[in-house]
Design a protein around this motif. Structure first.
Motif, short mmCIF file in Angstrom:
data_model
loop_
_atom_site.label_atom_id
_atom_site.label_comp_id
_atom_site.label_asym_id
_atom_site.label_seq_id
_atom_site.Cartn_x
_atom_site.Cartn_y
_atom_site.Cartn_z
N ARG A 67 0.83 -1.20 0.00
CA ARG A 67 0.00 0.00 0.00
C ARG A 67 0.87 1.25 0.00
N LYS A 68 1.92 1.23 0.78
CA LYS A 68 2.80 2.39 0.87
C LYS A 68 3.49 2.67 -0.47
N ARG A 69 3.91 1.62 -1.17
CA ARG A 69 4.54 1.81 -2.47
C ARG A 69 3.53 2.33 -3.50
N PHE A 70 2.29 1.87 -3.40
CA PHE A 70 1.27 2.28 -4.37
C PHE A 70 0.83 3.72 -4.15
N TYR A 71 0.51 4.07 -2.91
CA TYR A 71 0.01 5.40 -2.61
C TYR A 71 1.09 6.41 -2.29
N GLY A 72 2.29 5.96 -2.00
CA GLY A 72 3.35 6.87 -1.59
C GLY A 72 3.17 7.25 -0.14
N ASP A 73 3.69 8.38 0.24
CA ASP A 73 3.58 8.79 1.65
C ASP A 73 2.25 9.45 1.96
N GLY A 74 1.45 9.74 0.94
CA GLY A 74 0.13 10.31 1.16
C GLY A 74 0.14 11.80 1.39
N LYS A 75 1.28 12.46 1.20
CA LYS A 75 1.37 13.90 1.47
C LYS A 75 1.38 14.73 0.20
#
Length: 87
Positions: A67-75
């Motif tokens: 999920r982190k790789r797909f969405y990135g850091d979300g910022k």
């Protein structure tokens, strides 16, 4: 009979011990998994086929790293296009 009951109870409780699971120290962190895409892909496949052997802790971290790789850091803020879309 009264003397053997505590012994049998102790034996039964010992036999019901926890099974061997990967220790927390053996499980890589989410950041380590996200930094290594080849290992992440391999572990995702293993979690799909044999989650019971790998354990919930590792498979949950693999899912979080994916999920982190797909969405990135979300910022990253949303930036709208300069021109309005033409329909």
């Amino acid at each position: 009979m009264k003397k053997s009951f505590p012994f049998l109870l102790a034996v039964a409780l010992t036999a019901c011990g926890q099974s061997e699971k990967p220790k927390q120290a053996d499980v890589p962190t989410v950041d380590e998994l996200a930094a290594d895409p080849a290992r992440l892909k391999e572990l995702r496949q293993q979690c799909k086929t044999d989650r019971a052997r790998l354990g919930d802790v590792l498979c949950n971290r693999v899912a979080e790293a994916t999920r982190k790789r797909f969405y990135g850091d979300g910022k990253t803020p949303y930036t709208s296009p300069k021109e309005a879309p033409k329909f």
